[in-house]
Design an enzyme around this catalytic site. Sequence first.
Site, short mmCIF file in Angstrom:
data_model
loop_
_atom_site.label_atom_id
_atom_site.label_comp_id
_atom_site.label_asym_id
_atom_site.label_seq_id
_atom_site.Cartn_x
_atom_site.Cartn_y
_atom_site.Cartn_z
N PHE A 1 -11.51 75.44 12.17
CA PHE A 1 -12.31 75.02 11.03
C PHE A 1 -13.54 74.28 11.56
O PHE A 1 -13.49 73.59 12.57
CB PHE A 1 -11.49 74.12 10.10
CG PHE A 1 -12.20 73.75 8.84
CD1 PHE A 1 -12.53 74.71 7.91
CD2 PHE A 1 -12.56 72.43 8.59
CE1 PHE A 1 -13.20 74.36 6.74
CE2 PHE A 1 -13.23 72.07 7.44
CZ PHE A 1 -13.55 73.04 6.51
N ASP B 1 -6.89 67.80 17.88
CA ASP B 1 -7.16 68.06 16.46
C ASP B 1 -5.84 68.56 15.88
O ASP B 1 -5.47 69.71 16.03
CB ASP B 1 -8.26 69.11 16.30
CG ASP B 1 -8.66 69.34 14.85
OD1 ASP B 1 -7.81 69.08 13.96
OD2 ASP B 1 -9.78 69.80 14.59
N HIS C 1 -3.56 70.38 11.31
CA HIS C 1 -2.56 71.34 10.82
C HIS C 1 -1.15 71.02 11.30
O HIS C 1 -0.24 71.81 11.05
CB HIS C 1 -2.88 72.75 11.32
CG HIS C 1 -4.18 73.31 10.86
ND1 HIS C 1 -4.64 74.54 11.27
CD2 HIS C 1 -5.11 72.83 10.01
CE1 HIS C 1 -5.82 74.78 10.71
NE2 HIS C 1 -6.13 73.75 9.95
N GLN D 1 -6.13 66.35 3.43
CA GLN D 1 -6.82 67.08 2.37
C GLN D 1 -5.78 67.77 1.48
O GLN D 1 -4.63 67.94 1.87
CB GLN D 1 -7.80 68.07 3.02
CG GLN D 1 -8.54 68.97 2.07
CD GLN D 1 -7.81 70.30 1.85
OE1 GLN D 1 -6.91 70.67 2.59
NE2 GLN D 1 -8.19 70.99 0.80
N LYS E 1 -3.15 70.24 2.81
CA LYS E 1 -2.46 69.95 4.07
C LYS E 1 -0.97 69.68 3.85
O LYS E 1 -0.49 69.53 2.74
CB LYS E 1 -3.13 68.78 4.78
CG LYS E 1 -4.56 69.06 5.24
CD LYS E 1 -4.62 70.22 6.21
CE LYS E 1 -5.98 70.40 6.84
NZ LYS E 1 -7.01 70.83 5.90
N ARG F 1 -17.07 45.83 11.16
CA ARG F 1 -16.55 44.47 10.95
C ARG F 1 -15.15 44.33 11.53
O ARG F 1 -14.26 45.11 11.21
CB ARG F 1 -16.52 44.12 9.46
CG ARG F 1 -17.88 44.14 8.80
CD ARG F 1 -17.77 43.80 7.32
NE ARG F 1 -17.44 42.40 7.12
CZ ARG F 1 -17.29 41.83 5.92
NH1 ARG F 1 -17.42 42.57 4.82
NH2 ARG F 1 -17.01 40.55 5.82
N TYR G 1 -19.63 38.56 8.12
CA TYR G 1 -20.45 39.76 8.27
C TYR G 1 -20.88 39.99 9.72
O TYR G 1 -22.05 40.22 10.02
CB TYR G 1 -21.67 39.69 7.35
CG TYR G 1 -21.28 39.53 5.90
CD1 TYR G 1 -20.78 40.59 5.16
CD2 TYR G 1 -21.39 38.28 5.28
CE1 TYR G 1 -20.38 40.42 3.84
CE2 TYR G 1 -21.01 38.10 3.95
CZ TYR G 1 -20.50 39.18 3.24
OH TYR G 1 -20.10 39.01 1.93
N ARG H 1 -12.85 53.70 5.34
CA ARG H 1 -11.63 53.06 4.86
C ARG H 1 -10.91 53.88 3.79
O ARG H 1 -11.53 54.43 2.89
CB ARG H 1 -11.93 51.67 4.30
CG ARG H 1 -12.43 50.66 5.32
CD ARG H 1 -12.54 49.27 4.72
NE ARG H 1 -13.49 49.23 3.61
CZ ARG H 1 -14.76 48.84 3.71
NH1 ARG H 1 -15.24 48.45 4.88
NH2 ARG H 1 -15.54 48.82 2.65
#
Length: 405
Positions: A95, A166, A169, A192, A195, A224, A231, A241
Site C-alpha cells: 500500500f 510495516d 496487516h 483503519q 484492519k 511536548r 509548552y 495523539r
Amino acid sequence: MTLAIDGGTPTRSTPFPAWPQYDDTEREGLIRALEQGQWWRVAGNEVTTFEREFAAFHGAPAAIALTNGTHALELALEMIGLRPGDEVIVPAFTFISTSIAVQRLGGVAVPVDVDRETYCLDPALLESVRSDRTRAVIPVHLAGNVADMDAILAWARPHGIEVIQDAAHAHGARWRGRPLGELGTTACFSFQNGKLMTAGEGGALLLADADAYPEAFARHSCGRPIGDLAYRHQSVSSNFRMTEFSGAVLRAQLARLPEQNERRERSWQVLEGLLSALDGVTPQGRDPRCDLDPHYMAMFTVDPAVWAGVNRDRVVEALVAEGIPAFLNYPPVYRTEAFWAAPTPQPGHPDEYAERCPVSENLGRHGIWLHHRVLLGTPADLEDVAAALHKVLSALGARSSVGVA
C-alpha cells in the site's frame, strides 16, 4: 450460466460476517471513556492502558498509540533521524503509505521486488540497491504473512541499516514462535476500519526499547514531553495523539483478536485448497517460519496464460456482483501518481522499476484479494467463494473463446 453482473442469479444471497465486529465490550469501553471525564489521552487512562496491553500482547517493551498507520511509519522514521535525501528500501508491492511516509519526510523511497510465493520483500535483492545513503529498510508483512525477518536483519545489521516492520496487516502474527515485538525492531500497525482490529482509524508503533517511549511520546504530541505544563516543544513534530474513545474500543478489539486469528488460520487452510483446485488460480504462498498468519487478506492471482483475454478488473466486478467481497490488488508504488509527486524527486522512471520488479508487476495486474471477513465465515461460505470464482472465470473465458489449460 449467466453471471449476476449480467442479470443472472448471484452465487450468494446472504452476506458474509459483518466487519467491524463489536458487542457490549466496546459499548462498555466507550461509556467508561465517556464517564472518566477526560477524553484527551494526556489526562485519560484508556490509551495508556491500551498501549501497555498491545505491547504485552506482541512481546514488545513498549508501544505508542497513534492516529493512523501512516503516522506510525512517519514516527518510526523520525525516531531514526531520517534526513532529506536518505534512502529507504520499500517493497514495490505494498500500500502506498509505505513509500509515502518516507517521501513526506524528504527521504527517497527505493522500491524492490517481492517474493513470488509470499508477496513479501525479497531479501536477495537488497544488496543490489544498497548505497551509502541507505538509511533503512521497511519490510511489509503483506496480508499478514511475515517477511523473511531472519535474512533481512542479517543483511541490515552489519551495514548499520535500520529495520522498520510495516505490520499494518499483521496483528498478532508470529515468526518462528515469536511475536513481532520480540524481533528487536520497531513495528508499525494500522487500525483503519478494514484492519484485523479497528477503531475506524488509528495506529500504533511497537518500540524495541522502553527507554524510547518518552521521545516517541513527545514526538507524537507536538514535541511536548510527558507531563509538560510549560509548552516545552522539543522537536518539530506533529499531533499524532489517539483519542480516549479509540483507545477504549481498541482494548475490546485486542481481547477478541486471538480467537479471530485462529478462525482465519483454519479457514485459510480450507480456502487455499479450494482455490488451488481451480485451473489458473494460485493462492498466496507462505513462509513456513511464519507460524501464525492472521490473514488480513485472502490473496490469489489469475494466470493470464490460462485465462487469456480475461480482464482481471472485470473478474473483480463480477465477483462483487456474485456476493463476494473482492478487490483489485495494489498497483506497484511506482505506478501511482503520488510516488512521483512527492517533494523530494524520485530517481528513475516507472518502466525502469517495472523491469526490476516483474513479480510486483504481475501481482498488480493479475492479483485479487478478498476481505478477511470471508475467513470468519463457515465452510459453506468458503465453498461459495470458490464456486463464484469458477463461475466467473468460466463465463468470461467462454466469452473470449479461450479454453482452460
